[in-house]
Design a protein around this motif. Structure first.
Motif, mmCIF file in Angstrom:
data_model
loop_
_atom_site.group_PDB
_atom_site.id
_atom_site.type_symbol
_atom_site.label_atom_id
_atom_site.label_comp_id
_atom_site.label_asym_id
_atom_site.label_seq_id
_atom_site.Cartn_x
_atom_site.Cartn_y
_atom_site.Cartn_z
ATOM 1 N N VAL A 22 0.868 -1.179 0.000
ATOM 2 C CA VAL A 22 0.000 0.000 0.000
ATOM 3 C C VAL A 22 0.902 1.225 0.000
ATOM 4 N N PHE A 44 0.292 -1.616 -5.072
ATOM 5 C CA PHE A 44 1.233 -2.164 -6.047
ATOM 6 C C PHE A 44 1.736 -3.481 -5.496
ATOM 7 N N GLU A 71 12.129 2.639 3.391
ATOM 8 C CA GLU A 71 10.745 2.910 3.819
ATOM 9 C C GLU A 71 10.392 1.832 4.832
ATOM 10 N N GLU A 73 8.051 -0.292 7.228
ATOM 11 C CA GLU A 73 6.608 -0.571 7.155
ATOM 12 C C GLU A 73 6.236 -1.773 8.026
ATOM 13 N N ASP A 102 10.413 -1.389 2.616
ATOM 14 C CA ASP A 102 10.007 -1.330 1.203
ATOM 15 C C ASP A 102 11.066 -0.500 0.478
ATOM 16 N N LYS A 123 10.570 -0.894 -7.347
ATOM 17 C CA LYS A 123 10.114 -1.575 -6.128
ATOM 18 C C LYS A 123 10.442 -3.060 -6.081
HETATM 19 MG MG LIG Z 1 6.211 1.770 0.735
#
Ligand SMILES: [Mg+2]
Ligand SMILES: O=C(O)/C=C/C(=O)CC(=O)C(=O)O
Length: 223
Positions: A22, A44, A71, A73, A102, A123
């Motif tokens: 998300v 994604f 990132e 998470e 992430d 990603k």
């Molecule tokens: Mg992220």
């Protein structure tokens, strides 16, 4: 779930299942990147091949990437099938959690955004999903107000709380399940709070979730 069962589940999680991520799920992160807060979840995927277990090697910045961001998470591990599940029925279907990074090739993402292309190159590269061990739902009975932080070389970069998600876990999983079925071992990454930033070869990233987990990864560059 026993500790041993949890560890087994962890292995299962790591090597076969879908990862749904998300984006823009924290207001402060939307603000730092100059985006409006979304009115519905932005989704994604990351491939299972991007998983990186702690102790199994460095995060490798992909070839040509000049700005690779951390990132931190909270990841939610699905325990039983979620197909068109009502929000009220989501939490019993959660097996547990994992702390995750992430990792994002931000320059690749900017390029994709400009051309209207997908975020795949940004990603999905190998090692783009460092994860902690599996945390059972029993260990983390309330995921709705847990602190998550990320340091680079001991400097605090991200220091947030899951209480600040735009869309909470039951809503996210219910929403996703209306469009595609989630299966045991699938992982849902719930977005990152503010403070994302670049890492460089030789850096050490550490991250934590409440007082449950800390994890550490080094960073390398693909030649
Ligand atoms: Mg992220
Ligand atoms: O919109 C952007 O520029 C970037 C968005 C993200 O990378 C979204 C996330 O992965 C997130 O918010 O966690």
């Amino acid at each position: 779930m026993s500790r041993q069962a949890g560890q087994n589940f962890n292995k299962f999680v790591h090597w076969g299942r879908n990862v749904v991520a998300v984006g823009r799920n924290y207001r402060d992160h939307c603000a730092e990147l100059g985006h409006a807060v979304p009115t519905k979840p932005l989704l994604f995927m990351k491939p299972p091949s991007s998983y990186l277990e702690e102790g199994s090697g460095p995060i490798v910045i992909p070839r040509g990437c000049r700005s690779c961001h951390h990132e931190v998470e909270l990841g939610v591990v699905i325990g039983s099938v979620c197909g068109d599940v009502h929000e009220d029925d989501v939490m019993p279907r959660v097996a547990g959690y994992a702390l995750a990074l992430d990792m994002t090739a931000r320059d690749f993402q900017e390029e994709a955004k400009k051309s209207g292309g997908p975020w795949t190159m940004a990603k999905c590269f190998d090692t783009a999903l460092p994860v902690s061990r599996f945390i059972s739902a029993k260990e983390l009975s309330d995921p709705s107000g847990v602190k998550l932080w990320c340091k680079v070389n001991e400097e605090m970069r991200q220091n947030g709380s899951t209480a600040d998600m735009v869309f909470n876990i039951p809503y996210l999983i219910s929403y996703i399940s209306q469009y595609f079925t989630l299966h045991p071992g699938d992982l849902v990454l719930t977005g990152t709070p503010a403070g994302v930033g670049p890492v460089h070869p030789g850096d050490v990233i550490s991250a934590g979730l409440g007082d449950l987990i800390t994890m550490k990864f080094t960073v390398a560059q693909k030649e």
